[in-house]
Write an enzyme that holds these catalytic residues in place. Structure first.
Site, PDB file in Angstrom:
ATOM      1  N   ASP A   1      -7.437  -2.335  -5.358  1.00  0.00           N
ATOM      2  CA  ASP A   1      -8.811  -2.706  -5.673  1.00  0.00           C
ATOM      3  C   ASP A   1      -9.701  -1.549  -5.243  1.00  0.00           C
ATOM      4  O   ASP A   1      -9.795  -1.252  -4.052  1.00  0.00           O
ATOM      5  CB  ASP A   1      -9.209  -3.991  -4.930  1.00  0.00           C
ATOM      6  CG  ASP A   1     -10.585  -4.516  -5.352  1.00  0.00           C
ATOM      7  OD1 ASP A   1     -11.452  -3.691  -5.698  1.00  0.00           O
ATOM      8  OD2 ASP A   1     -10.792  -5.744  -5.335  1.00  0.00           O
TER       9      ASP A   1
ATOM     10  N   ALA B   1      -8.795 -23.223 -13.812  1.00  0.00           N
ATOM     11  CA  ALA B   1      -9.866 -23.974 -13.140  1.00  0.00           C
ATOM     12  C   ALA B   1      -9.753 -25.473 -13.363  1.00  0.00           C
ATOM     13  O   ALA B   1     -10.677 -26.218 -13.035  1.00  0.00           O
ATOM     14  CB  ALA B   1     -11.222 -23.475 -13.625  1.00  0.00           C
TER      15      ALA B   1
ATOM     16  N   GLU C   1      -7.844 -16.515 -27.707  1.00  0.00           N
ATOM     17  CA  GLU C   1      -7.790 -17.934 -27.354  1.00  0.00           C
ATOM     18  C   GLU C   1      -8.722 -18.722 -28.270  1.00  0.00           C
ATOM     19  O   GLU C   1      -9.779 -18.214 -28.659  1.00  0.00           O
ATOM     20  CB  GLU C   1      -8.186 -18.133 -25.887  1.00  0.00           C
ATOM     21  CG  GLU C   1      -7.202 -17.522 -24.906  1.00  0.00           C
ATOM     22  CD  GLU C   1      -7.561 -17.820 -23.448  1.00  0.00           C
ATOM     23  OE1 GLU C   1      -8.510 -18.613 -23.207  1.00  0.00           O
ATOM     24  OE2 GLU C   1      -6.913 -17.257 -22.554  1.00  0.00           O
TER      25      GLU C   1
ATOM     26  N   HIS D   1      -4.826 -21.902 -20.347  1.00  0.00           N
ATOM     27  CA  HIS D   1      -6.031 -21.565 -19.577  1.00  0.00           C
ATOM     28  C   HIS D   1      -6.419 -22.719 -18.639  1.00  0.00           C
ATOM     29  O   HIS D   1      -7.534 -23.252 -18.688  1.00  0.00           O
ATOM     30  CB  HIS D   1      -7.193 -21.224 -20.510  1.00  0.00           C
ATOM     31  CG  HIS D   1      -8.177 -20.284 -19.889  1.00  0.00           C
ATOM     32  ND1 HIS D   1      -8.824 -19.303 -20.595  1.00  0.00           N
ATOM     33  CD2 HIS D   1      -8.621 -20.158 -18.619  1.00  0.00           C
ATOM     34  CE1 HIS D   1      -9.631 -18.618 -19.799  1.00  0.00           C
ATOM     35  NE2 HIS D   1      -9.521 -19.123 -18.595  1.00  0.00           N
TER      36      HIS D   1
ATOM     37  N   CYS E   1      -3.411 -14.975 -14.458  1.00  0.00           N
ATOM     38  CA  CYS E   1      -4.274 -16.152 -14.537  1.00  0.00           C
ATOM     39  C   CYS E   1      -5.742 -15.729 -14.490  1.00  0.00           C
ATOM     40  O   CYS E   1      -6.610 -16.522 -14.099  1.00  0.00           O
ATOM     41  CB  CYS E   1      -3.980 -17.123 -13.399  1.00  0.00           C
ATOM     42  SG  CYS E   1      -2.355 -17.882 -13.476  1.00  0.00           S
TER      43      CYS E   1
END
Length: 535
Positions: A179, A290, A269, A287, A238
């Site tokens: 990162d 969440a 999608e 998906h 993800c």
């Protein structure tokens, strides 16, 4: 005589949202209409939207410029979740519509889904389940791997990535992280080893992605990157579709170099077909990152509270296109917010090496303004080229989570040729990058200094930045290349530190600049770097 009654403000909820959110709106005295069927019917949504002051959505509803044209009363859009890629944010901003999201409501849920996918991938659980329920007892067929002592490579160690890393450590995995915004101190704090991307690819047994989809991260796992991974690696995505070259991954799976993949997101999608589908070592979910009761409840409650506070009191929280500022100071502060964000964005787009800190200096009259909002705008601009969802409200917290040092200084006395000057410096591991700007009397932000070289230019949507040595012939060769490529130069600004020294060209261009044209510009003698920046 009785006072005039005010008409309650109205909120349309065009996606499935928790009934608790509807209750919050109604308890606050707002009219809330729950019509989730409209999210899939753009014509019906366009016909209805004109009667509403607020729009609460999830991922199904697409808020386009055309829809906004049909919404004269609309002042706020609330996205229950972090991603606002289904909202035309520039169009909303141009119409004065605030776009809010809920950046932290589903972090744990998404992280847990990534861990679940990793475990399912390691032990081939979906394949074994299908086989067993089909009546085949293939105990010797499914030989998985043990995750303990394996190396987990986390690409993107922000809010969700850090939670995944923590869960990986709990599974007794070795966790390494790539990162650019993760400082060594923050890495130590969360218990991961910070590495560059090449080392992560070389060492990781499992790679999990937790970055947004930007120009810098698109196909971060390209065919070339996949070829550099450890043989037998397993890949979990993800985060966002498009981070992995799906065709290249299929080829690597077919060749046996990649042992397996688990994907919750796809480049297109809804994903009714995909090159990964049908491979025996691939696990796919639609998906669901969440999709838990807790996450749905959290983001629904957050977006309802934020929108209600805005519609009733003018409060602004977690807005992706506007900072938290009071109504009194807004007219004076707004052009400086734009200046700070653009200076930060300019430097962020030029920075390739990991960022360690950001310094903002306020000189003159601007030093007496709301420097907290201006600092947040500059930090958001610097981080946004890499991090999705960073806005002027969340920017300083995102920087803190990554251990970035944000410093501000003020000097009210002035000392420059302008009444107010804002200096921004991005401290990267390779070198600092700095720029300064001001706001003219007409409210137009201007850049007045780059790399301590005086240069005055207005910002344009697309600009070409060229750093070179001050030598004769550059302007002619530059103009010839642009003309041959059919790229019109709208404005052209030059600056240098001394005759024959370092020089800068900053030009606004009307047409896209291709990678080939950039390479040809960089091939001009004495040119050190050429880069397209967008505002």
């Amino acid at each position: 005589m009785t006072g005039l009654k005010t008409t309650p403000k109205r909120v349309l909820i065009s996606d499935a949202l928790s009934p608790a959110a509807v209750a919050i709106f109604r308890e606050r005295g707002l009219v809330a209409d729950l019509r989730p069927e409209l999210g899939k019917d753009k014509e019906a949504l366009a016909a209805a939207i004109g009667a509403y002051d607020g729009l609460a959505i999830r991922s199904t509803t697409k808020v386009t410029a055309a829809l906004l044209d049909r919404a004269p009363r609309l002042t706020v859009i609330g996205r229950a979740g972090i991603g606002v890629d289904n909202v035309d944010v520039p169009a909303a901003t141009a119409r004065g519509v605030i776009v809010m999201n809920t950046p932290h409501g589903n972090a744990v849920t998404t992280a847990e889904h990534a861990i679940a996918m990793m475990l399912a991938l390691a032990r081939e659980i979906p394949q074994a389940d299908a086989s067993t329920q089909a009546g085949r007892w293939e105990k010797n067929r499914f030989l998985g791997i043990e995750l303990t002592a394996k190396t987990l490579g986390v690409i993107g160690c922000g809010n969700i990535g850090a939670i995944v890393a923590d869960r990986g450590i709990g599974l007794r995995m070795r966790v390494i992280a790539y990162d650019p915004f993760l400082t060594p101190e923050r890495a130590v704090e969360i218990g991961v080893e910070k590495v560059d991307l090449d080392e992560l690819l070389r060492r990781a047994d499992v790679i999990t992605l937790h970055v947004p989809l930007t120009d810098k991260t698109r196909n971060i796992l390209s065919a070339e990157a996949l070829a550099r991974t450890k043989p037998g690696v397993r890949i979990v995505n993800c985060a966002r579709g498009g981070l992995v070259d799906e065709a290249a991954l299929r080829a690597a799976l077919d060749a046996g170099h990649v042992a397996g993949a688990a994907f919750d997101v796809f480049s297109v999608e809804p994903a009714t077909e995909n090159v990964l589908f049908g491979h025996p070592n691939v696990i796919c979910t639609p998906h669901l990152g969440a999709s838990t009761r807790e996450a749905q409840e959290n983001v629904a409650l957050q977006v309802a509270e934020q929108m209600a506070d805005n519609l009733l009191h003018g409060a602004i929280r977690n807005a992706v296109n506007f900072p938290s500022i009071s109504a009194e100071e807004a007219p004076r502060l707004r052009p400086y917010v734009a200046l700070a964000e653009r200076l930060g964005s300019f430097l962020g787009q030029l920075t390739e090496a990991p960022i360690r800190g950001i310094r903002i200096a306020f000189e003159g009259e601007v030093a007496g303004m709301n420097i907290r909002a201006l600092t947040a705008a500059a930090v958001a601009g610097a981080l946004r080229p890499f991090l999705e969802g960073v806005n002027m409200v969340s920017a300083t917290e995102v920087a803190r989570q990554r251990g970035l040092v944000v410093e501000t200084t003020t000097r009210t006395g002035g000392g420059s040729n302008y009444g107010s000057v804002l200096h921004v410096t991005v401290e990267a591991e390779d070198m600092p990058r700095d720029a300064a700007g001001t706001v003219f009397q007409d409210g137009t932000p201007r850049i007045v200094e780059i790399r301590s070289i005086a240069l005055e230019a207005a910002f344009a949507p697309q600009m070409l930045y060229v750093r070179n040595a001050d030598r004769p012939g550059f302007i002619g060769q530059f103009g010839t290349l642009m003309g041959e490529a059919g790229v019109n130069v709208a404005t052209f600004h030059l600056g240098r530190d001394r005759p024959g020294g370092d020089a800068i060209c900053f030009a606004a261009v009307d047409e896209p600049v291709s990678p080939d044209l950039l390479r040809r510009i960089e091939a001009i003698p004495h040119v050190k770097r050429a880069r397209v920046v967008r505002f």
